[in-house]
Design an enzyme around this catalytic site. Structure first.
Site: not given
Ligand SMILES: Cc1ncc(COP(=O)(O)O)c(C=O)c1O
Lengths: 144, 406
Positions: B121, B198, B201, B224, B364
């Site tokens: 992401h 990270d 998900q 999430k 993203c």
């Molecule tokens: C794999 C992953 N990392 C990071 C993020 C970023 O999360 P946040 O926007 O809640 O900081 C997301 C959110 O879409 C994600 O799917």
């Protein structure tokens, strides 16, 4: 409901956009991305004085983006730089400020009226016009 | 498996209300999940019975708020199987990764290497690019296999002695692939590097034994995992957190401040400058505790059965390409696909008319889209409350959308 966007007129223009034409030795070529969705539009233009002599596009985008690019391909040749800028402003105002669609040659842009209610899709329609605007500026700059 | 999906749906007010004339098939959980009443109740209870700032008042409300905030941290720690004082509340995954990129990044020297991957992401790419530009580190990228997994075949070439950190998704938000953490940790350990996962998900699919994963940092987002927006967590190993300088400076993160210098508070407070999102953190703690009480083997079986139903349905379409593993091994119930001749946004817009909420676009993860030469995909991301009708509505709606767009 978002059904209303996909009227036949838009789908027809979108289909026609598969053939974006070609311009030999364009005066300017501009590629723009919509960072939100990854849509990408390239516009090539050839000028004859202040008027557009020939135009082609390549679209990797949704039906709205394709349809807008096709309307441009059909309507833009023979138009002036200022005329295009005015049309782009009218289209924007139609989507964002509830104005009427442009009159005259560009009245086909009225097919995008239903997009007004879908804010997240406005940029899909506007992207080809933004690319055209940049291409015209680039052509003007390169002529000095 | 006796998992009662109707009973779970009833716990989520938004889902319960959506029945009847306006059906809702919410399949955009990867972007944001829905929130159960019990979490809303916990937030409301704080706001209506113990709303006060934390860590600086002696009055009754401040005591109650501070205790609830500490309990939220303890619950988050149980969810991750870690020590509570190693859990830092952040505003989300993005903030957590930026914290590490800044503060752990501060310990790095020019020429040190950080390894990410092509399926990250943007929030696990851009902070490292910023660090590269700030400190002259070298950013290296693990490739991705044709079925959307981390390609670890060149791991030992990419992870060199200069590597200080491997930062990758625990599970991909696009392909649904779950990373082979053991292999990554082994490669990192061999050269003395740290590992950040990270977990944005992965977290909505059950408690995580971070200790067993043997990584060094773990990031997640509340919104999430059935909790409020504006809160998330970073777990880090105590020794590392102690060594790292603070990220933001301000109140709540200090022991003593004179105009010349400041002695910082101990972790985790060192990394929680300013008034934290107290109600949201309490909500996150409650969501974590709620999740800890669920029957995850049964839920996983349910989620995977639905994922299989979706993969089967998509697999029958000759115009549809799945971007991700074709099977259920090491994956979360997130399924991305591309339909020939139908742009993801158009597909999503048409499915919205049937109450099917999907996400279309690059998610993203533009480098991953470039890897597969796609402008974007349609993504269905499932949660425990989804059921067969959600999958069937998607598949039927897709037939109709393709017919209309074709
Ligand atoms: C794999 C992953 N990392 C990071 C993020 C970023 O999360 P946040 O926007 O809640 O900081 C997301 C959110 O879409 C994600 O799917």
């Amino acid at each position: 409901m978002s059904d209303d966007i996909y009227q036949q007129a838009i789908l027809d223009h979108a289909k026609a956009a598969e053939d974006g034409g070609s311009v030999e030795t364009p005066d300017a070529s501009v590629t723009l991305d919509n960072p939100l969705c990854g849509d990408r539009v390239r516009i090539d233009v050839k000028m004859s004085g202040a008027r557009i002599a020939a135009l082609a596009h390549r679209v990797r985008g949704c039906a709205l983006c394709q349809a807008a690019a096709d309307v441009i391909r059909v309507r833009a040749v023979g138009q002036t730089v200022d005329g295009i800028a005015a049309t782009a402003a009218e289209l924007r105002a139609m989507l964002k400020d509830e104005r009427l669609p442009p009159a005259g040659a560009w009245s086909d842009l009225g097919i995008f009226l239903p997009v007004r209610r879908h804010r997240s899709r406005h940029d899909c329609v506007l992207l080809p016009f933004a690319a055209l605007g940049s291409a015209l500026q680039q052509a003007r700059a390169s002529r000095g | 498996m006796s998992f009662d999906v109707a009973a779970v749906r009833a716990l989520f007010p938004l889902l319960a209300q959506a029945n009847g004339d306006a059906p809702l098939h919410y399949l955009d959980n990867g972007a944001t999940s829905q929130i159960p009443q019990t979490v809303l109740d916990a937030v409301l209870s704080y706001e209506t019975t113990s709303r006060a700032n934390v860590l600086r008042g002696v009055h009754r409300l401040a005591e109650a708020a501070t205790a609830a905030y500490a309990e939220a941290r303890a619950r988050m720690a149980r969810f991750l199987n870690v020590d509570a004082d190693e859990v830092i509340f952040t505003s989300g995954t993005t903030a957590a990764i930026n914290l590490v990129a800044y503060a752990y990044g501060d310990l790095l020297k020019a020429g040190d290497e950080v390894v990410i991957s092509l399926l990250e992401h943007h929030s696990n790419i851009v902070p490292w690019q910023l660090l590269r530009d700030r400190r002259g580190i070298v950013l290296k990228v693990l490739p991705v296999t044709d079925d959307g997994r981390l390609d670890l075949s060149t791991l030992d070439k990419i992870v060199t002695k200069r590597c200080r950190l491997i930062a990758v998704a625990h599970a991909s938000n696009v392909t649904g692939a779950v990373s082979d953490v053991a292999a990554i940790v082994a490669a990192a350990r061999a050269v003395g590097a740290k590992v950040l996962l990270d977990g944005a998900q992965r977290a909505p699919h059950g408690p995580i034994d971070v200790r067993a994963l043997a990584v060094d940092f773990y990031a997640l987002s509340g919104h999430k995992m059935f909790a409020p927006n504006g809160v998330g967590a970073l777990w880090g190993r105590r020794a590392l957190l102690d060594e790292m300088p603070p990220f933001l400076g301000g109140g709540e993160m200090i022991r003593t401040v004179t105009i010349e210098r400041t002695i910082y508070a101990d972790v985790p407070h060192k990394f929680e400058a300013g008034t934290p999102p107290i109600g949201q953190a309490i909500g996150l703690g409650t969501a974590a505790e709620w999740a800890l009480g669920l029957d995850w083997p049964a839920i996983s079986a349910h989620e995977m059965r639905l994922a299989q139903r979706l993969l089967d349905g998509l697999g029958r379409r000759i115009d549809t390409r799945i971007l991700g593993p074709s099977g259920l091994q090491r994956r979360i119930p997130v399924v991305s696909f591309a339909v020939n001749g139908a742009h993801p946004h158009d597909v999503c817009q048409l499915l919205d008319t049937r109450g099917v909420a999907l996400r279309g676009g690059h998610h993203c993860a533009q480098p991953l889209m470039d890897r597969f030469d796609l402008p974007g995909t349609v993504r269905a991301s499932l949660a425990l409350y989804n059921d067969d009708s959600d999958i069937d509505a998607l598949l039927e709606g897709l037939d109709d959308a393709v017919r209309r767009l074709g």
